[in-house]
Design an enzyme around this catalytic site. Structure first.
Site, short mmCIF file in Angstrom:
data_model
loop_
_atom_site.label_atom_id
_atom_site.label_comp_id
_atom_site.label_asym_id
_atom_site.label_seq_id
_atom_site.Cartn_x
_atom_site.Cartn_y
_atom_site.Cartn_z
CG ASP A 13 -100.47 18.31 30.55
OD1 ASP A 13 -99.64 18.79 31.50
OD2 ASP A 13 -100.11 18.73 29.26
CE LYS A 16 -97.71 12.29 34.59
NZ LYS A 16 -98.07 13.10 33.52
N GLY A 40 -95.69 19.78 35.65
CA GLY A 40 -96.32 20.55 36.82
C GLY A 40 -97.49 19.58 37.01
CG HIS A 41 -97.60 16.31 39.21
ND1 HIS A 41 -98.24 15.69 37.94
CD2 HIS A 41 -96.56 15.72 39.43
CE1 HIS A 41 -97.25 14.86 37.62
NE2 HIS A 41 -96.25 14.74 38.62
CD GLN A 223 -92.12 16.03 31.39
OE1 GLN A 223 -91.31 15.16 31.59
NE2 GLN A 223 -91.86 17.23 31.64
P1 GDP Z 1 -100.38 15.94 35.30
O1 GDP Z 1 -99.28 16.50 34.92
O2 GDP Z 1 -100.59 14.65 34.65
O3 GDP Z 1 -100.69 15.77 37.00
O4 GDP Z 1 -101.87 16.83 35.20
P2 GDP Z 1 -102.18 18.24 35.48
O5 GDP Z 1 -101.94 18.26 36.88
O6 GDP Z 1 -101.46 19.20 34.32
O7 GDP Z 1 -103.53 18.03 35.15
C1 GDP Z 1 -104.66 17.70 35.72
C2 GDP Z 1 -105.55 18.75 35.94
O8 GDP Z 1 -106.80 18.03 35.97
C3 GDP Z 1 -105.47 19.38 37.35
O9 GDP Z 1 -106.01 20.67 37.38
C4 GDP Z 1 -106.31 18.60 38.33
O10 GDP Z 1 -107.05 19.22 39.25
C5 GDP Z 1 -107.49 18.21 37.19
N1 GDP Z 1 -107.87 16.92 37.36
C6 GDP Z 1 -107.60 15.76 37.94
N2 GDP Z 1 -108.32 14.69 37.79
C7 GDP Z 1 -109.56 15.39 37.42
C8 GDP Z 1 -110.99 14.79 37.42
O11 GDP Z 1 -111.20 13.46 37.38
N3 GDP Z 1 -111.81 15.52 36.74
C9 GDP Z 1 -111.50 16.91 36.56
N4 GDP Z 1 -112.41 17.72 36.04
N5 GDP Z 1 -110.24 17.29 36.90
C10 GDP Z 1 -109.23 16.56 37.26
#
Ligand code: GDP
Length: 428
Positions: A13, A16, A40-41, A223
């Site tokens: 989370d 990525k 989940g992205h 992950q």
């Molecule tokens: P992943 O599994 O690593 O892709 O992470 P997630 O998708 O679960 O979490 C990322 C969340 O943070 C998503 O809702 C994105 O839209 C949001 N997000 C990504 N980069 C940023 C950022 O720089 N700032 C903020 N506030 N939200 C972000």
């Protein structure tokens, strides 16, 4: 021939999805190498939010090939849904390729996951109950069904009836549940087979050929390092290998083909599910980070536990992944705090500066913090390093010092454009 691995440097989370989406715009091919629909992205493109569980985030860039590697496990229902959703949103998915060696997650895996997790009681692992663990278990036990099995219906039927007889014995005799009939599963697999037959290809060959042509290939991890089966906080881990080495294993390339490994870390830490978390904030500040960072699982909606950035973890992530650089995400979430802290060591019987392999030590230790001044204002609109408040710059510089690798970019919001490159030469 840049082969670039993008890996989560914390417990997943880390944002990525957004970073992959950004880098995919400069890549010719994106390959996902492990995990399943437990990942989940979330990617936001011009006010439209895309939630991707199986298909690499690169699919949102027309012309980028996107491969589901052999190291992944695929839930047919989720894949079909995701393909439908993307097509409905007008996204072209013809550049998708699926490895015939990837394993399938079937209804009995979900059921097994649910029943096993329930029977663990207070010792539950906090799995997403999507059947991922049991599917990997079958892969290792050599009883898994693979994408290639879909392409021969007679063999598929035989294999399924053999495996299902065994599974039903487990479900009925150990868990007292009802067994599952084969027909509905076969029906679902027939639909999947018809839909994906033309997309099944030797993805290892495709990736190697792309690298031979000098193309940029992004290996997308799901992950994160601390959920890695070998290098994470076992047993509170996932059933696959998110670390950089997993990219080779899960996509069919040799280590000599990887040129760079980029770690993605949030400017703070979060963790979903159970397990030790030394820098966790259980007070109102933890709640503030959760709300501001919208720290609720993409797949399950579960609230994530939040805490300060942990440099002991980052150094470990640098070591086990061989990170070349970091992308620090969600820096904006720390806006307006009077002070920000970084965990630099753990205090147990002695001061620990290397991430301990023992969960007992990790559970019993106290974080040692360094405090830095916070910054005022909203950094979301900033697109340039020079526009960031000096305190925010100092924070990022301090993270570089403590982690021992440069920060290539920071992100300041969920939108595709909300990224600031500090060292463009470290990015593709
Ligand atoms: P992943 O599994 O690593 O892709 O992470 P997630 O998708 O679960 O979490 C990322 C969340 O943070 C998503 O809702 C994105 O839209 C949001 N997000 C990504 N980069 C940023 C950022 O720089 N700032 C903020 N506030 N939200 C972000």
């Amino acid at each position: 021939m840049p082969g670039i691995v993008l890996v989560g440097a914390q417990w997943g989370d880390e944002g990525k999805g957004k970073v992959t989406d950004y880098l995919a715009g400069r890549a010719d091919m994106v390959v996902r190498y492990q995990g399943g629909s437990n990942a989940g992205h979330t990617v936001v493109v011009e006010d439209r939010e895309f939630k991707l569980h199986l298909i690499p985030a690169g699919i949102l860039h027309p012309g980028t090939s996107c491969l589901i590697g052999n190291g992944m496990v695929i839930d047919p229902q989720v894949l079909l849904q995701e393909m439908d959703d993307l097509e409905r949103a007008g996204v072209d998915i013809s550049m998708l390729g699926i490895s015939p060696r990837a394993h399938l997650v079937l209804p009995y895996h979900r059921l097994q996951d649910e029943l096993e997790e329930k029977s663990r009681g207070v010792g539950r692992l906090g799995t997403t109950q999507r059947g991922i663990g049991p599917a990997y278990l079958d892969k290792v036990a050599r009883t898994g069904l693979r994408v290639s099995d879909l392409l021969d219906e007679t063999a598929l039927k035989d294999a399924l009836s053999r495996v299902l007889a065994e599974k039903n014995r487990l479900l009925q005799n150990v868990y007292g549940a009802s067994g599952l009939p084969p027909e509905p599963i076969l029906d679902q697999l027939r639909v999947l087979a018809a839909r994906i037959a033309s997309l099944v290809k030797d993805t290892s060959l495709e990736v190697n050929k792309a690298l031979d042509r000098g193309e940029t290939v992004l290996f997308e991890g799901a992950q994160g390092t601390f959920l890695d089966l070998d290098h994470g906080t076992y047993p509170y881990v996932t059933s696959s290998w998110p670390v950089a080495a997993g990219a080779c294993l899960g996509s069919g390339v040799g280590p000599t083909r990887i040129d760079r490994v980029i770690g993605v870390a949030k400017a703070y830490t979060s963790r979903v599910g159970a397990g030790p978390f030394p820098a966790e904030l259980t007070d109102g500040l933890g709640e503030t980070l959760r709300q501001r960072g919208q720290e609720f699982g993409t797949t399950t909606g579960r609230p994530r536990r939040c805490g300060w950035l942990d440099a002991v973890m980052l150094r470990y992530a640098v070591r086990v992944n061989g990170l070349s650089s970091l992308v620090l995400t969600k820096l904006d979430v720390l806006d307006g705090l009077p002070a920000v802290k970084i965990c630099t060591a753990y205090r147990a019987d002695e001061v620990i500066t290397e991430f301990p392999p023992s969960l007992k030590v990790l559970s019993g230790c106290e974080p040692v913090y360094e405090e830095l001044p916070g910054w005022e204002g909203d950094i979301g609109p900033s697109r340039d390093w020079a526009e960031l408040p000096r305190e925010a710059q100092d924070y990022v510089r301090r993270v570089e010092d403590l982690a021992g690798v440069p920060v290539a970019a920071v992100t300041v919001g969920p939108e595709r454009s909300q990224i600031i490159q500090l060292r463009p030469e470290l990015l593709p």
